[in-house]
Motif scaffolding. Structure first.
Motif, PDB file in Angstrom:
ATOM      1  N   ALA A  69    -137.009 -21.587 -49.175  1.00  0.00           N
ATOM      2  CA  ALA A  69    -135.946 -21.225 -50.346  1.00  0.00           C
ATOM      3  C   ALA A  69    -135.732 -22.299 -51.105  1.00  0.00           C
ATOM      4  N   ALA A  70    -136.695 -22.470 -51.901  1.00  0.00           N
ATOM      5  CA  ALA A  70    -136.724 -23.246 -53.664  1.00  0.00           C
ATOM      6  C   ALA A  70    -135.700 -22.476 -53.740  1.00  0.00           C
ATOM      7  N   ALA A  71    -136.113 -21.264 -54.456  1.00  0.00           N
ATOM      8  CA  ALA A  71    -135.334 -20.462 -55.569  1.00  0.00           C
ATOM      9  C   ALA A  71    -134.158 -19.750 -55.104  1.00  0.00           C
ATOM     10  N   ALA A  72    -133.167 -20.114 -53.378  1.00  0.00           N
ATOM     11  CA  ALA A  72    -132.174 -19.887 -53.123  1.00  0.00           C
ATOM     12  C   ALA A  72    -131.403 -21.716 -53.099  1.00  0.00           C
ATOM     13  N   LEU A  73    -132.095 -22.694 -53.260  1.00  0.00           N
ATOM     14  CA  LEU A  73    -131.747 -23.756 -53.259  1.00  0.00           C
ATOM     15  C   LEU A  73    -131.522 -24.518 -54.666  1.00  0.00           C
ATOM     16  N   ASN A  74    -132.866 -24.257 -55.385  1.00  0.00           N
ATOM     17  CA  ASN A  74    -133.011 -24.816 -56.724  1.00  0.00           C
ATOM     18  C   ASN A  74    -133.442 -23.193 -57.490  1.00  0.00           C
ATOM     19  N   PHE A  97    -141.382 -27.959 -60.277  1.00  0.00           N
ATOM     20  CA  PHE A  97    -140.635 -28.902 -58.206  1.00  0.00           C
ATOM     21  C   PHE A  97    -140.921 -27.798 -57.200  1.00  0.00           C
ATOM     22  N   ASN A  98    -141.077 -27.932 -56.223  1.00  0.00           N
ATOM     23  CA  ASN A  98    -140.601 -26.926 -55.275  1.00  0.00           C
ATOM     24  C   ASN A  98    -140.751 -25.891 -55.629  1.00  0.00           C
ATOM     25  N   GLY A  99    -142.299 -25.860 -55.591  1.00  0.00           N
ATOM     26  CA  GLY A  99    -143.570 -25.082 -55.823  1.00  0.00           C
ATOM     27  C   GLY A  99    -144.412 -24.171 -54.628  1.00  0.00           C
ATOM     28  N   ASN A 100    -144.390 -23.440 -54.482  1.00  0.00           N
ATOM     29  CA  ASN A 100    -145.540 -22.073 -53.746  1.00  0.00           C
ATOM     30  C   ASN A 100    -146.791 -23.006 -53.113  1.00  0.00           C
ATOM     31  N   GLY A 101    -146.452 -24.243 -52.898  1.00  0.00           N
ATOM     32  CA  GLY A 101    -148.456 -24.693 -51.480  1.00  0.00           C
ATOM     33  C   GLY A 101    -149.060 -25.072 -53.263  1.00  0.00           C
ATOM     34  N   ALA A 102    -150.214 -25.296 -52.305  1.00  0.00           N
ATOM     35  CA  ALA A 102    -151.033 -26.173 -52.947  1.00  0.00           C
ATOM     36  C   ALA A 102    -152.166 -24.529 -53.712  1.00  0.00           C
ATOM     37  N   ARG A 103    -152.276 -23.085 -53.070  1.00  0.00           N
ATOM     38  CA  ARG A 103    -152.520 -22.314 -54.075  1.00  0.00           C
ATOM     39  C   ARG A 103    -152.110 -21.980 -55.501  1.00  0.00           C
ATOM     40  N   MET A 104    -150.678 -22.465 -55.248  1.00  0.00           N
ATOM     41  CA  MET A 104    -150.192 -22.521 -56.754  1.00  0.00           C
ATOM     42  C   MET A 104    -150.078 -23.767 -57.186  1.00  0.00           C
ATOM     43  N   LEU A 440    -131.258 -24.262 -36.570  1.00  0.00           N
ATOM     44  CA  LEU A 440    -132.000 -25.756 -35.810  1.00  0.00           C
ATOM     45  C   LEU A 440    -132.102 -26.359 -37.137  1.00  0.00           C
ATOM     46  N   VAL A 441    -133.211 -25.617 -38.285  1.00  0.00           N
ATOM     47  CA  VAL A 441    -133.730 -27.149 -38.953  1.00  0.00           C
ATOM     48  C   VAL A 441    -133.124 -27.512 -39.903  1.00  0.00           C
ATOM     49  N   GLY A 442    -131.881 -26.943 -40.263  1.00  0.00           N
ATOM     50  CA  GLY A 442    -131.059 -27.992 -41.127  1.00  0.00           C
ATOM     51  C   GLY A 442    -130.435 -28.368 -42.173  1.00  0.00           C
ATOM     52  N   PRO A 443    -129.458 -28.514 -43.093  1.00  0.00           N
ATOM     53  CA  PRO A 443    -129.570 -27.817 -44.276  1.00  0.00           C
ATOM     54  C   PRO A 443    -130.827 -28.300 -45.279  1.00  0.00           C
ATOM     55  N   TRP A 444    -131.028 -28.605 -46.101  1.00  0.00           N
ATOM     56  CA  TRP A 444    -131.740 -28.655 -46.788  1.00  0.00           C
ATOM     57  C   TRP A 444    -133.611 -29.220 -46.963  1.00  0.00           C
ATOM     58  N   VAL A 445    -133.497 -27.643 -46.122  1.00  0.00           N
ATOM     59  CA  VAL A 445    -135.999 -27.437 -46.145  1.00  0.00           C
ATOM     60  C   VAL A 445    -135.991 -26.551 -46.477  1.00  0.00           C
ATOM     61  N   VAL A 446    -137.073 -27.155 -47.810  1.00  0.00           N
ATOM     62  CA  VAL A 446    -137.565 -26.266 -48.665  1.00  0.00           C
ATOM     63  C   VAL A 446    -138.709 -25.171 -47.690  1.00  0.00           C
TER      64      VAL A 446
END
Length: 761
Positions: A69-74, A97-104, A440-446
């Motif tokens: 959800a990174a692009a929507a949040l930031n 920040f808020n990149g797409n994991g270890a591969r990136m 279920l998970v709530g706000p601010w979950v990337v």
């Protein structure tokens, strides 16, 4: 690695526990970690850098290849990943920040350390607010546990997962005290009380960072939002803060200071202004106080485009001016605006920014990368196999389930309606949150998702003997009526013995930019509740929410009410554990529920005023709103158990407390019920007369005790002179002789047991 056992510290929390934590060897380790070490090679490296490369080390951008959800949040300013790779090669980035994991991260880090001129490693940051893949209760919910040790453990799991995915630096904990429930970002913080917020801030820093910065199971914490973001006028996000220095120091600064004292080596400047000066450009705040008075040795990053926003504040005339102001105020690193890499080189060449000051900031950032072990091994946290192997392990989900049930607050339980029987009764689950993997998970979950979370219906069906005894009906959407929905809900209620009404806020109604003018349930849900209540069936209200709410009508009048917040991955199981008595609720409110929205901001530690109206009788010309007393519907610290708890036998070790001595106060706490219970015993004081007026009550300690049926325990607290400090006329810590009230009570507005003592010179 992950220790899911209950530690001794988890069994004893409060003033005694707080003192133990603050004096513990763990804290000493963390304070030592808070010292920034600048190795010799960093100075050599700075000497070889161009001004443009120095500015690049102070420029952080959203990842062009974002995660979840990174692009929507930031949103990144540019989603062109090849372009961002080229910026890495040119030394124009310190990290993303808020990149797409270890591969990136591996692709970008390879470009940095193998293809750039100086081979300086990138730092990878993220918003891991309440979990990475395994999502824990939102921070405000977790504070309801009154167990800082629990927060340390969930932060440790979050770091374990996220550091395994290549993340070096976390934009948490949020340490803002929030006393206006209209503010949406209160969901990320520690509630309305500075002591409770301080303990949780320190615990989370400990969990995130551990005792070894180079560990690939931990990452760097970032204390935010510095400072007083939670005091925004009218609870409106990004709004102005106009506050006295005394209140700033006594209330709002304390949790940040606790986070820094616990060893956090980065800080994030807040969006708001403070008394006319934006925090991002506030030299007194970021340099005089943070570095001078407090001795902070880490680095400061702006919030997302916070430096550029000083233009809209009317504090900077353009981007160049904003960069100059922010940098000279003490912001070492610019996030997302790009202003530092655009303007700092020329500002140095023109003499408006001293190069020595620029070099100092670059050293701080490079020293942090060194302490994280990135120069030794730039790939120490980047491993795609490790990323998968750490994700949502059974033991991590077990911690999530434990944290979820400990975060639930039982607000009301007339006639002992709860816990529900596991068999023999037909239960109607009604409401927009009754079933389905949403909210279920709530706000601010990337990086986590509802798709991996347990819904309420799933949890309830797993808990009962006969799965066919459960009827699930939506009834209404969160903010929209469903044609025929109420009729279906009423029919389900009539066919059942008990109704579980799952209502509240969607996860999009809390968090950043989600301030609410009226903190009530949306009308379609209120209408649903009124219709179901008319069936006469017993109702258990299960609230989903990211703030304290003003409850009305059938919801307020329901015989049983659970405040369940947003509980994350194990939501349904955690709620079912409490609903059916596998766990006796032990949570307590970290924020007061008002009678009406119009009471906001409402918090327990308010002043009396010259015309108080403490009596239930509504007197004229007193400090209250029309028709209601100046109290909460459910105050800070409130929460029931499945036991029957009573307080008695107040005792005090003497009539006076010498300035250099201590005094002991105690009460007997008894569970006369038939079920075991955990009670959060709270200690409050009131300074009757001072050179500066004092709040009606202040929390000074708490202790969580487990009581078997029929068991009593004497709970004892110790008070010393320093527990009675306040900021005096000169805005410096002081303590004055006089009479003090003291309560040992189950909430901030409960009488519990009460006594007095004199502080003598």
């Amino acid at each position: 690695m992950l220790d899911t056992r209950i530690s001794r510290r988890a069994a004893l929390m409060g003033a005694g526990a707080a003192a133990a934590w603050l004096a513990s060897p763990a804290r000493a380790l963390l304070q030592a970690a808070g010292r920034m070490e600048v190795p010799g090679f960093v100075n050599d490296l700075v000497g070889r850098m161009t001004l443009e490369e120095k500015a690049g080390q102070l420029s952080l951008m959203a990842s062009a290849w974002g995660g979840g959800a990174a692009a929507a949040l930031n949103p990144p300013s540019d989603s062109n990943f090849p372009k961002q790779l080229e910026e890495t090669r040119q030394g124009q980035l310190t990290g993303v920040f808020n990149g797409n994991g270890a591969r990136m991260a591996r692709i970008m880090q390879t470009a940095a350390v193998k293809e750039s001129r100086l081979k300086i490693p990138l730092i990878f940051a993220a918003d891991i607010i309440h979990g990475h893949r395994t999502i824990f209760p939102v921070p405000l919910a977790e504070v309801s546990s009154f167990e800082p040790e629990l927060a340390r453990r969930t932060a440790e799991v979050a770091a374990f997962e996220a550091a395994g995915a290549g993340i070096d630096w976390n934009f948490a904990p949020m340490c803002d005290v929030a006393r206006d429930q209209r503010w949406g970002r209160g969901v990320e913080g520690g509630g309305e009380d500075p002591l409770l917020g301080s303990l949780f801030a320190a615990a989370r820093v400990h969990g995130f960072q551990g005792s070894d910065f180079k560990s690939n199971e931990h990452f760097l914490a970032c204390v935010k939002h510095f400072a007083a973001y939670g005091a925004a006028e009218a609870g409106l996000d990004y709004n102005t803060v106009d506050i006295s220095e005394r209140t700033l120091r006594e209330v709002y600064l304390r949790p940040y200071k606790a986070g820094f004292d616990a060893g956090a080596l980065s800080a994030m400047a807040s969006f708001n202004e403070i008394s006319g000066i934006p925090a991002t450009g506030n030299h007194w705040l970021l340099t005089d106080l943070l570095r001078g008075e407090w001795g902070f040795q880490g680095f400061v990053v702006s919030d997302y485009t916070g430096d550029e926003e000083m233009i809209k504040h009317g504090y900077a005339k353009d981007g160049r001016d904003a960069a100059r102001i922010a940098f000279l105020a003490g912001v070492d690193m610019s996030m997302q605006s790009g202003l530092y890499r655009m303007y700092l080189p020329d500002l140095v060449r023109s003499g408006e920014v001293p190069e020595a000051t620029l070099n100092t900031s670059v050293r701080r950032v490079l020293a942090a990368k060194h302490m994280l072990g990135l120069f030794e091994d730039p790939f120490r946290r980047i491993d795609e196999k490790r990323e998968k192997s750490r994700s949502m392990l059974p033991r991590s989900r077990a911690v999530a389930r434990e944290s979820g049930r400990k975060s639930i607050v039982l607000l009301k339980n007339e006639g002992d309606l709860l816990p529900l029987p596991r068999s023999g009764k037909k239960i109607a689950l009604i409401g927009p949150f009754a079933s389905g993997q949403h909210d279920l998970v709530g706000p601010w979950v990337v990086y986590g998702s509802d798709a991996n979370a347990v819904s309420l219906e799933t949890g309830v069906r797993a808990a009962v003997a006969d799965k066919n005894s459960i009827i699930a009906v939506e009834g209404s959407k969160v903010e929209q009526a469903i044609p025929g929905g109420i009729d279906q809900a009423v029919a389900a209620a009539q066919a059942a013995d008990i109704v579980v009404l799952a209502i509240g806020e969607s996860q999009g109604m809390s968090g950043e930019a989600q301030s609410r003018a009226d903190i009530v349930l949306p009308k379609p849900q209120q209408d649903l509740a009124e219709a179901v209540a008319k069936t006469g069936k017993p109702i258990v209200v299960v609230l989903k929410h990211g703030r304290a709410l003003a409850l009305e009508g059938a919801v307020k009048d329901a015989p049983a009410i659970l405040a369940t917040w947003f509980l994350g991955t194990e939501t349904g199981n955690s709620i079912a554990d409490v609903l059916f008595g596998a766990y006796s609720p032990s949570g307590r409110l970290p924020a007061s529920f008002p009678h009406l929205s119009g009471q906001q901001p409402y918090f327990y530690a308010h002043k009396t005023t010259g015309r108080p109206n403490p009596d239930p009788k509504l007197d004229d010309y007193k400090a209250r709103f029309r028709g209601i007393t100046n109290t909460a519907l459910y105050p800070f610290g409130h929460g029931l158990t499945y036991g029957k708890i009573a307080y008695s036998d107040f005792a005090i070790s003497g009539p006076s407390l010498p300035m250099t001595g201590e005094i002991s106060v105690s009460a007997r706490v008894t569970n006369s019920g038939k079920r075991a219970a955990e009670e959060v015993v709270q200690l409050y004081i009131h300074d009757r007369v001072g050179s500066v007026t004092r709040p009606v009550r202040e929390l000074k300690a708490f202790r969580k005790v487990k009581l078997e049926p029929g068991q009593s325990e004497v709970v004892r607290f110790t008070l010393k002179r320093d527990d009675l400090l306040f900021y005096g006329v000169a805005n410096t810590p002081t303590v004055e002789p006089g009479t003090f009230d003291v309560w040992i009570a189950p909430s901030a507005e409960a009488e519990g047991v009460h006594g007095t003592f004199e502080l003598t010179a």
